[in-house]
Design a protein around this motif. Sequence first.
Motif, PDB file in Angstrom:
ATOM      1  N   GLU A 186       0.801  -1.222   0.000  1.00 29.74           N
ATOM      2  CA  GLU A 186       0.000   0.000   0.000  1.00 29.74           C
ATOM      3  C   GLU A 186       0.830   1.266   0.000  1.00 29.74           C
ATOM      4  O   GLU A 186       2.028   1.268   0.296  1.00 29.74           O
ATOM      5  CB  GLU A 186      -1.026  -0.009   1.133  1.00 29.74           C
ATOM      6  CG  GLU A 186      -0.436   0.019   2.509  1.00 29.74           C
ATOM      7  CD  GLU A 186      -1.515   0.052   3.598  1.00 29.74           C
ATOM      8  OE1 GLU A 186      -2.566  -0.581   3.456  1.00 29.74           O
ATOM      9  OE2 GLU A 186      -1.272   0.719   4.614  1.00 29.74           O
ATOM     10  N   MET A 189       1.550   6.595   3.924  1.00 25.82           N
ATOM     11  CA  MET A 189       0.816   7.784   4.371  1.00 25.82           C
ATOM     12  C   MET A 189       1.706   8.578   5.316  1.00 25.82           C
ATOM     13  O   MET A 189       2.250   8.030   6.271  1.00 25.82           O
ATOM     14  CB  MET A 189      -0.462   7.383   5.104  1.00 25.82           C
ATOM     15  CG  MET A 189      -1.455   6.662   4.231  1.00 25.82           C
ATOM     16  SD  MET A 189      -2.997   6.298   5.088  1.00 25.82           S
ATOM     17  CE  MET A 189      -2.539   4.938   6.143  1.00 25.82           C
ATOM     18  N   GLU A 193       0.184   9.629  13.857  1.00 18.29           N
ATOM     19  CA  GLU A 193      -0.673   8.494  14.171  1.00 18.29           C
ATOM     20  C   GLU A 193      -1.471   8.708  15.448  1.00 18.29           C
ATOM     21  O   GLU A 193      -0.965   9.281  16.415  1.00 18.29           O
ATOM     22  CB  GLU A 193       0.170   7.229  14.321  1.00 18.29           C
ATOM     23  CG  GLU A 193       0.543   6.646  12.977  1.00 18.29           C
ATOM     24  CD  GLU A 193       1.191   5.280  13.105  1.00 18.29           C
ATOM     25  OE1 GLU A 193       0.500   4.301  13.416  1.00 18.29           O
ATOM     26  OE2 GLU A 193       2.413   5.205  12.910  1.00 18.29           O
ATOM     27  N   GLU A 284      -4.987   0.793  10.277  1.00 17.45           N
ATOM     28  CA  GLU A 284      -5.377  -0.588  10.565  1.00 17.45           C
ATOM     29  C   GLU A 284      -6.532  -0.620  11.546  1.00 17.45           C
ATOM     30  O   GLU A 284      -6.772   0.337  12.282  1.00 17.45           O
ATOM     31  CB  GLU A 284      -4.202  -1.364  11.183  1.00 17.45           C
ATOM     32  CG  GLU A 284      -3.803  -0.804  12.542  1.00 17.45           C
ATOM     33  CD  GLU A 284      -2.942  -1.735  13.377  1.00 17.45           C
ATOM     34  OE1 GLU A 284      -2.888  -2.940  13.094  1.00 17.45           O
ATOM     35  OE2 GLU A 284      -2.329  -1.250  14.344  1.00 17.45           O
TER      36      GLU A 284
END
Length: 427
Positions: A186, A189, A193, A284
């Motif tokens: 993926e 980003m 967080e 996630e």
Amino acid sequence: MNILIVGGGGREHAIARALKKSPKVEKLYCAPGNGGISKIAECFPVKATDIDGIVALSEKLRPDCVFVAPDDPLVMGLVDKLNEKGFMTFGPRANAAILEGSKAFSKALMKKYNIPTAAYETFTDAEKAIAYIKEKNQYPTVIKCDGLALGKGVIIAQNLAEAENAVKSMMIDLKFGKSGSEIVIEEFMDGVEVTVLAFTDGKTVKPMVSSMDHKRAYDNDEGLNTGGMGTVAPNPLYTKEIAEECMKTVFLPTVKAMQSEGRPFKGCLYFGLMLTKEGAKVVEYNCRFGDPETQVVLPLLETDLVDIIEAIWNENLENLDIRWSDKSCACVVIASGGYPEKYETGKEIFGLDENGQTGGAYVYHAGTKLENGRFFTAGGRVLGVTAAGDSLKSALDEAYSAAEKISFEKAHYRKDIGRKALNGNKI
Ligand code: AMP
Ligand code: GLY
């Protein structure tokens, strides 16, 4: 109520401590527990992943509720098995725990329901995966195992050689076991967080106080990804405005999506978010309380945790008002030298009293065992030294001053937990 907690880390110690505070709780059991947990709950040497063993233990103890804390037994269907036997439980059934159990599943769900997350592709063939990486030619790129890997099955590759090594180690050398037979590649980003744990009964979602984990092993976010080296709550970068946006774009849509898929999620849903320039995106999902997020979130909970467990079980969370303290909380994890790679265990821990505590802070035991009244290390993450304070700074000072009093051979902890949060580092 008598409650059996399944699991044996710092998170379970924090859950046990929160339940212990409830006037509704009479007896606490824990399997397998650890040295510190044994001071507040009766521990039984049954592994959390021994599904038949836990069911048998439940039938022996007949608890009023079984609280399943770790990911593996949830993904393996322990809650389903216990429900079949008539036990009240806390935690999602296997068909909902898949949200953590398979990244391919959760990514597809987000795509289908337009929940913001990094763009991705999944692969079961290493050559195709490498061809895709070459074609994209965009670094860093993120490579993840599909299944559970103790938070370690994620590699952020800075160039083609690193990416090729990552694919090879996951898919061919099976460094993370079977969980690497399918991988997700993926987009990277960039941002800050945030972890948001949320209670949900499958329909209503009630986010808890936000937190910030520190996943890398060493200061300044260097070293490998770990299960988490320290946490603070609340996360000062997660503003009220961002929380409102996340409710609309992530939390409610996820709970509704799972309901629409016939997979109602009951328990604690973990949202790992990245605050990017384009808004919050999901890094996630986990199907459980975070570790070590729980250690800083639950001490701030003012509502009786048993009331919440009951409301979720009865699917009337909507009617429960959940209150939080406005203090801050910080947790510093003391790990065995070498963790998350090879480390030694069995080292005597100094600086703890007979309850496994030290003045000023609360010490959550993660990997310890108690032998003849002495505590020894028994895992990678050993202790989570936690303190609450009127400000984040005072909580951190307190936690660090307690951590300094504790020692064992090759002990290691990060010295910069909470620094980013204190400095208010923006994206
Ligand atoms: P996960 O197990 O998916 O949470 O990944 C572990 C850690 O890797 C996350 O907490 C992030 O720090 C990092 N990470 C995972 N995915 C991405 C991504 N797409 N972009 C940037 N960092 C990521
Ligand atoms: N602290 C990260 C996790 O619980 O997955």
